[in-house]
Design an enzyme around this catalytic site. Structure first.
Site, short mmCIF file in Angstrom:
data_model
loop_
_atom_site.label_atom_id
_atom_site.label_comp_id
_atom_site.label_asym_id
_atom_site.label_seq_id
_atom_site.Cartn_x
_atom_site.Cartn_y
_atom_site.Cartn_z
CG ASN A 1 51.18 -30.82 59.52
OD1 ASN A 1 50.50 -31.14 58.74
ND2 ASN A 1 52.47 -31.36 59.70
CB SER B 1 58.30 -25.57 72.89
OG SER B 1 57.14 -24.89 72.38
CB CYS C 1 47.73 -29.54 69.46
SG CYS C 1 49.02 -30.60 70.00
N GLY D 1 53.95 -33.12 74.45
CA GLY D 1 53.71 -32.86 75.84
C GLY D 1 54.21 -31.45 76.13
CD GLU D 2 54.40 -26.63 78.58
OE1 GLU D 2 55.22 -26.27 78.98
OE2 GLU D 2 53.76 -26.28 77.62
CB CYS E 1 50.09 -32.64 75.60
SG CYS E 1 50.32 -31.04 76.09
CB SER F 1 53.15 -22.27 72.11
OG SER F 1 54.49 -23.26 71.66
CG LEU F 2 51.31 -15.31 72.04
CD1 LEU F 2 51.30 -15.34 73.54
CD2 LEU F 2 51.84 -13.96 71.57
CG HIS F 3 49.53 -20.71 69.08
ND1 HIS F 3 50.60 -21.12 68.05
CD2 HIS F 3 49.90 -21.81 70.08
CE1 HIS F 3 51.33 -21.89 68.29
NE2 HIS F 3 50.95 -22.52 69.46
CB CYS G 1 61.24 -32.38 66.74
SG CYS G 1 59.57 -31.79 67.68
CB CYS H 1 46.34 -26.42 72.22
SG CYS H 1 47.42 -25.60 73.36
CB CYS I 1 53.07 -32.70 67.51
SG CYS I 1 53.73 -33.50 69.20
CD GLU J 1 53.81 -38.69 67.02
OE1 GLU J 1 54.23 -37.61 66.61
OE2 GLU J 1 52.85 -38.92 66.66
#
Length: 388
Positions: A338, A236, A145, A202-203, A138, A259-261, A131, A142, A381, A118
């Site tokens: 989201n 990211s 996600c 993806g990472e 990925c 990306s801590l969260h 983006c 997580c 995503c 995407e």
């Protein structure tokens, strides 16, 4: 003939990390995979004059074209074979959705082997943000996600990453994104002072070499690349500490977004499984080292999840941890989650979100709630690709 790669039939077990992409057939080699020296060598091997690499690069990165008929500076005899050989079609758009009166466009692309990725194009006043994806799927798993829950299909090649941006530039040049003027011009005009963020599928740091080479193609001056400013590119990561340090040594001043969260290990172990390998403090230390090495302020991405990580005490803890490493080195982006269909995770209540922001600001931390777009077009995503 290509063989389509299946999307993983089962979701990865909770907490499982996948660093090695599944084996796949050889990727289509493309001009954008190589720097200019590599392109000249490749063209020479194919029996052409090395300066043809410069000509084709100018068509691809400046004129944004791949049609041999438009490349009239190339010899007519053998032109189509040459161009299609070095500029193979890397993906096909299979679904496009738009919102925000046409100022946000999300596409899912089918790659040559059937894998899906995407990308999202968003126009803001004075800029366009793109983006992009660095992997199909990925492996970071997580749980909130959609991409992470789908698992890792494969890494993208350098050219597959770059082509997302070049295709978007064509889209802009054709006047297909609302809010701007159509018409030809330089690549910079076509990109409208564009920002590129590696925040799609993806990472990227798990596909390190291909992602960094893609950044070089984006920032290299024409005709070697798109000639973008590295300061308009954001990388990211969920916190692959050795790769963060390596990126800092590349000499490309891109922005790092961590990306801590969650500011505490107990919760982050659950939300971001990479935390079982590199803890919160290790990730923040690496982010601070990146700032010291590059001089680029780091962004902390924090998806606010209702009743999970949006507590005021967690905002205080985050502020304390960031300030313990210094002042002026970091900016926090709280992101209203989201949600994906069927997920237990959902966005924080507005009042809770505001309190979280105010507590961070009380610690002197610059904090801006991320503008979210596209929830009505499967904005999370990986969500759109899963429906195709």
């Amino acid at each position: 003939m290509t063989t389509e790669l299946p999307i993983p039939s089962t979701r990865p077990a909770p907490g499982t990390l996948t660093f090695s992409a599944p084996r796949r057939g050889k990727a289509l080699q493309h001009l954008a995979d190589l720097d200019m020296a590599g392109r000249r060598a490749w063209l020479t091997e194919l029996g052409h004059k090395p300066f043809r690499a410069d000509q084709i690069s100018r068509h691809y990165f400046e004129r944004l074209i791949t049609d041999p008929e438009q490349m009239t500076d190339l010899p007519k005899e053998g032109r189509e074979e040459l161009v299609t050989g070095v500029l193979p079609q890397l993906f096909t758009p299979v679904r496009t959705l738009s919102t925000d009166d046409g100022a946000t466009v999300k596409q899912v692309h089918r790659l040559h082997d059937g894998a899906m990725v995407e990308s999202v194009l968003m126009r803001y006043p004075g800029r366009v943000t793109m983006c992009i994806s660095s992997q199909a799927g990925c492996g970071m798993n997580c749980p909130f996600c959609a991409t992470g829950q789908a698992g890792l299909t494969r890494n993208l090649s350098t050219a597959e990453i770059v082509e997302q941006v070049v295709a978007a530039a064509r889209y802009l040049r054709h006047g297909d994104l609302a809010g701007g003027d159509a018409g030809a011009g330089s690549t910079e005009e076509a990109l409208r002072v564009s920002n590129v963020v590696f925040m799609g599928m993806g990472e990227a740091l798990a596909n390190y070499r291909k992602a960094v080479d893609a950044i070089r193609r984006l920032v290299d001056p024409s005709p070697e690349g798109l000639g973008m400013s590295a300061r308009g590119i954001t990388m990211s990561t969920v916190g692959l500490v050795p790769a963060i340090d390596k990126l800092g040594r590349e000499g490309i001043p891109v922005t790092l977004a961590l990306s801590l969260h969650a500011p505490d290990d107990e919760l982050r172990d659950e939300l971001v499984p990479i935390n079982t390998r590199w803890k919160v403090d290790e990730a923040l230390d690496a982010a601070y080292r990146y700032y010291e090495t590059t001089g680029r302020r780091v962004s902390i991405e924090y998806a606010l999840i209702k009743d999970i990580n949006d507590h005021a005490w967690r905002a205080d803890l985050l502020g304390e941890k960031l300030n313990a490493r210094g002042r002026g080195w970091v900016h926090v982006n709280p992101i209203p989650l989201n949600p994906t269909p069927g997920s237990k995770w959902t966005a924080s209540r507005p009042g809770v979100e505001q309190q979280f922001v105010e507590r961070l600001r009380a610690h002197g931390i610059p904090t801006t709630v991320r503008d979210t777009r596209g929830s009505e077009i499967d904005g999370a995503c990986g969500q759109l690709a899963a429906t195709v």
